[in-house]
Design a protein around this motif. Structure first.
Motif, PDB file in Angstrom:
ATOM      1  N   VAL A 173       0.857  -1.183   0.000  1.00  0.00           N
ATOM      2  CA  VAL A 173       0.000   0.000   0.000  1.00  0.00           C
ATOM      3  C   VAL A 173       0.895   1.235   0.000  1.00  0.00           C
ATOM      4  N   LEU A 174       0.739   2.060  -1.004  1.00  0.00           N
ATOM      5  CA  LEU A 174       1.519   3.288  -1.136  1.00  0.00           C
ATOM      6  C   LEU A 174       0.674   4.451  -0.635  1.00  0.00           C
ATOM      7  N   ILE A 175       1.222   5.213   0.304  1.00  0.00           N
ATOM      8  CA  ILE A 175       0.500   6.321   0.929  1.00  0.00           C
ATOM      9  C   ILE A 175       1.194   7.635   0.593  1.00  0.00           C
ATOM     10  N   GLY A 176       0.454   8.565   0.001  1.00  0.00           N
ATOM     11  CA  GLY A 176       0.977   9.910  -0.202  1.00  0.00           C
ATOM     12  C   GLY A 176       0.846  10.699   1.091  1.00  0.00           C
ATOM     13  N   ILE A 177       1.969  11.143   1.622  1.00  0.00           N
ATOM     14  CA  ILE A 177       1.962  11.849   2.910  1.00  0.00           C
ATOM     15  C   ILE A 177       2.496  13.265   2.732  1.00  0.00           C
ATOM     16  N   ASN A 178       1.594  14.244   2.868  1.00  0.00           N
ATOM     17  CA  ASN A 178       2.013  15.651   2.933  1.00  0.00           C
ATOM     18  C   ASN A 178       1.243  16.365   4.048  1.00  0.00           C
ATOM     19  N   GLY A 179       0.869  15.563   5.043  1.00  0.00           N
ATOM     20  CA  GLY A 179       0.140  16.079   6.188  1.00  0.00           C
ATOM     21  C   GLY A 179      -0.364  14.931   7.037  1.00  0.00           C
ATOM     22  N   ILE A 180      -1.227  15.245   7.987  1.00  0.00           N
ATOM     23  CA  ILE A 180      -1.615  14.262   8.995  1.00  0.00           C
ATOM     24  C   ILE A 180      -2.496  13.144   8.438  1.00  0.00           C
ATOM     25  N   TRP A 181      -3.262  13.417   7.367  1.00  0.00           N
ATOM     26  CA  TRP A 181      -4.189  12.375   6.904  1.00  0.00           C
ATOM     27  C   TRP A 181      -3.464  11.257   6.186  1.00  0.00           C
ATOM     28  N   GLY A 182      -2.393  11.564   5.496  1.00  0.00           N
ATOM     29  CA  GLY A 182      -1.551  10.502   4.967  1.00  0.00           C
ATOM     30  C   GLY A 182      -0.909   9.699   6.082  1.00  0.00           C
ATOM     31  N   GLU A 183      -0.487  10.389   7.136  1.00  0.00           N
ATOM     32  CA  GLU A 183       0.119   9.701   8.277  1.00  0.00           C
ATOM     33  C   GLU A 183      -0.878   8.736   8.916  1.00  0.00           C
ATOM     34  N   ARG A 184      -2.111   9.174   9.056  1.00  0.00           N
ATOM     35  CA  ARG A 184      -3.109   8.310   9.697  1.00  0.00           C
ATOM     36  C   ARG A 184      -3.515   7.151   8.795  1.00  0.00           C
ATOM     37  N   ALA A 185      -3.567   7.393   7.501  1.00  0.00           N
ATOM     38  CA  ALA A 185      -3.852   6.295   6.576  1.00  0.00           C
ATOM     39  C   ALA A 185      -2.750   5.235   6.653  1.00  0.00           C
ATOM     40  N   GLU A 196       3.879   8.830 -10.728  1.00  0.00           N
ATOM     41  CA  GLU A 196       4.134   7.705 -11.638  1.00  0.00           C
ATOM     42  C   GLU A 196       5.427   6.988 -11.268  1.00  0.00           C
ATOM     43  N   ALA A 197       6.454   7.730 -10.918  1.00  0.00           N
ATOM     44  CA  ALA A 197       7.724   7.097 -10.534  1.00  0.00           C
ATOM     45  C   ALA A 197       7.537   6.209  -9.305  1.00  0.00           C
ATOM     46  N   ALA A 198       6.729   6.662  -8.352  1.00  0.00           N
ATOM     47  CA  ALA A 198       6.483   5.877  -7.142  1.00  0.00           C
ATOM     48  C   ALA A 198       5.675   4.622  -7.455  1.00  0.00           C
ATOM     49  N   LEU A 199       4.713   4.722  -8.371  1.00  0.00           N
ATOM     50  CA  LEU A 199       3.929   3.548  -8.758  1.00  0.00           C
ATOM     51  C   LEU A 199       4.821   2.504  -9.442  1.00  0.00           C
ATOM     52  N   VAL A 200       5.725   2.970 -10.275  1.00  0.00           N
ATOM     53  CA  VAL A 200       6.648   2.057 -10.963  1.00  0.00           C
ATOM     54  C   VAL A 200       7.577   1.392  -9.959  1.00  0.00           C
ATOM     55  N   ARG A 201       8.065   2.164  -9.008  1.00  0.00           N
ATOM     56  CA  ARG A 201       9.046   1.651  -8.043  1.00  0.00           C
ATOM     57  C   ARG A 201       8.417   0.657  -7.062  1.00  0.00           C
ATOM     58  N   HIS A 202       7.256   1.012  -6.506  1.00  0.00           N
ATOM     59  CA  HIS A 202       6.690   0.217  -5.409  1.00  0.00           C
ATOM     60  C   HIS A 202       5.685  -0.842  -5.861  1.00  0.00           C
ATOM     61  N   LYS A 203       5.123  -0.676  -7.043  1.00  0.00           N
ATOM     62  CA  LYS A 203       4.125  -1.624  -7.560  1.00  0.00           C
ATOM     63  C   LYS A 203       3.030  -1.918  -6.517  1.00  0.00           C
ATOM     64  N   PRO A 204       2.351  -0.894  -6.039  1.00  0.00           N
ATOM     65  CA  PRO A 204       1.379  -1.104  -4.966  1.00  0.00           C
ATOM     66  C   PRO A 204       0.077  -1.723  -5.466  1.00  0.00           C
ATOM     67  N   ALA A 205      -0.626  -2.366  -4.532  1.00  0.00           N
ATOM     68  CA  ALA A 205      -1.977  -2.826  -4.815  1.00  0.00           C
ATOM     69  C   ALA A 205      -2.970  -1.689  -4.616  1.00  0.00           C
TER      70      ALA A 205
END
Length: 392
Positions: free
Chosen positions: A97-109, A137-146
């Motif tokens: 699971v790839l989480i975009g974090i630029n604040g508290i809601w990404g942290e909580r997810a 896109e670079a992160a999706l390629v690197r991590h291959k998340p579901a």
């Protein structure tokens, strides 16, 4: 038999609730007809009349999200419940699971995904900034998340995340796009189907202007297929979309008892959605943007700066304002509250660094923008005025 303890004295007195202008990060002030709806007579949770109200709410949520998804309903819980429901239905142990974090809601997810046993990866950005398509896109390629999580409205930093195009990328790389729209729905454009968003949830108490306690949510076809293909049971009975979807009439089976819905809260949500539908999404989006721009112009006259330096990254619904040097942020919010106007402080990494002003729903008007600017100016002046020296 005699009781062991006596009734608390406080409950012998009538409840008293002051009237305040809620210009923080939520909840926002509710319209009178929304409040009246919450006081209508109770019905049973499977009464024919209540089921019709649920159906009205479902159609209102579909309109707000701009979707035709059948698995669309309101979770009995706040926006956090929407987040947890989405994650626990989608995640199986060891899913990336790839989480975009630029604040508290990404942290909580990320915290919730960890608790579901996911292999959590993160894409991070400095507070006040959003993610660019190339970075995603670079992160999706690197991590291959579901699963890939983004907050459209990061309320802790006053930042909006562009969503258009992300769904197509997620489809290309075979992952589910989950979007948090708690602080943005109704104030920012959102097109679930057009943008290929797989799951989105929001909260009732922000732009929708209903009391806290319901979380509209919608699952698209790819998300429904992922749930159907699970090899393990959904970890939560309360949030199990197989049960909830049936209770909300999202399948072809007779509705069965799952839990007692918050009847009065569903009434209020129905009326809040009716207000949005009657105004029209485009009008609501424009009104919130115009009020945000009026606030930004007013802040400039007070020599105050938004946390998001890029105008395109500024959320319409919640503006994060940098606390100037030498100003005690807490004394400002306390002084504002003494005038019965709420201005919020920061959350997480922004605590003590910013104020947050919410312009949501009924509070997105020129009059209320001007009121909060006047209160903010007076409160800053009060907090920075040098103390009067005693006579020597």
């Amino acid at each position: 038999m005699a009781v062991d303890y006596q009734p608390p004295e406080c409950l012998s007195k009538p409840i008293e609730v002051p009237s305040k202008l809620l210009m923080g990060a939520g909840p926002s002030n509710a319209a009178e007809n929304v409040l009246r709806a919450g006081s209508l007579p109770l019905l049973g949770h499977l009464h024919t009349e209540f089921v019709q109200i649920m159906d009205d709410v479902k159609q209102g949520i579909q309109y707000a999200f701009q979707t035709k998804n059948n698995l669309t309903l309101a979770i009995s819980g706040t926006g956090h419940a929407g987040m947890e429901a989405a994650l626990c239905n989608l995640i199986e142990r060891n899913d990336v699971v790839l989480i975009g974090i630029n604040g508290i809601w990404g942290e909580r997810a990320a915290d919730m995904a960890n608790r579901q046993g996911a292999d959590v990866r993160t894409l991070t950005k400095t507070a006040g900034e959003n993610f660019k398509m190339g970075e995603i896109e670079a992160a999706l390629v690197r991590h291959k998340p579901a699963i890939f999580f983004l907050a459209q409205g990061e309320s802790s930093t006053g930042v909006v995340q562009p969503i258009e195009g992300v769904g197509a990328l997620c489809s290309k790389y075979g992952c589910i796009l989950l979007v948090d729209a708690v602080a943005s729905l109704g104030g920012e454009p959102f097109y679930m189907d057009r943008w290929q968003v797989d799951v989105v949830y929001t909260g009732s108490q922000k732009v929708l202007g209903a009391p806290p306690g319901t979380a509209p949510i919608s699952f698209g076809p790819r998300a429904v297929a992922k749930i159907a293909a699970r090899k393990t049971p959904i970890s939560s009975f309360y949030f199990d979309m197989n049960w909830l979807g049936n209770y909300w009439g999202c399948d072809s089976q007779p509705r069965k008892y799952h839990h007692t819905a918050p009847i009065s809260s569903i009434y209020a949500l129905r009326e809040a959605l009716a207000l949005l539908a009657n105004e029209g999404l485009e009008n609501s989006w424009n009104r919130h943007r115009q009020c945000r721009d009026r606030l930004i112009n007013g802040l400039a006259k007070l020599n105050l700066k938004p946390l998001a330096s890029d105008p395109a990254a500024r959320l319409t619904c919640i503006t994060a304002i940098q606390v100037p040097d030498g100003v005690d942020w807490k004394s400002v919010t306390t002084h504002a509250m003494s005038m019965r106007v709420e201005i919020a402080g920061g959350l997480g990494s922004t605590a003590g660094r910013i104020w947050r002003v919410g312009l949501m729903g009924q509070n997105a008007t020129d009059e209320r923008v001007d009121r909060v600017l006047d209160v903010l100016a007076e409160s800053i002046k009060s907090s920075t005025t040098p103390p009067v020296m005693g006579r020597l």
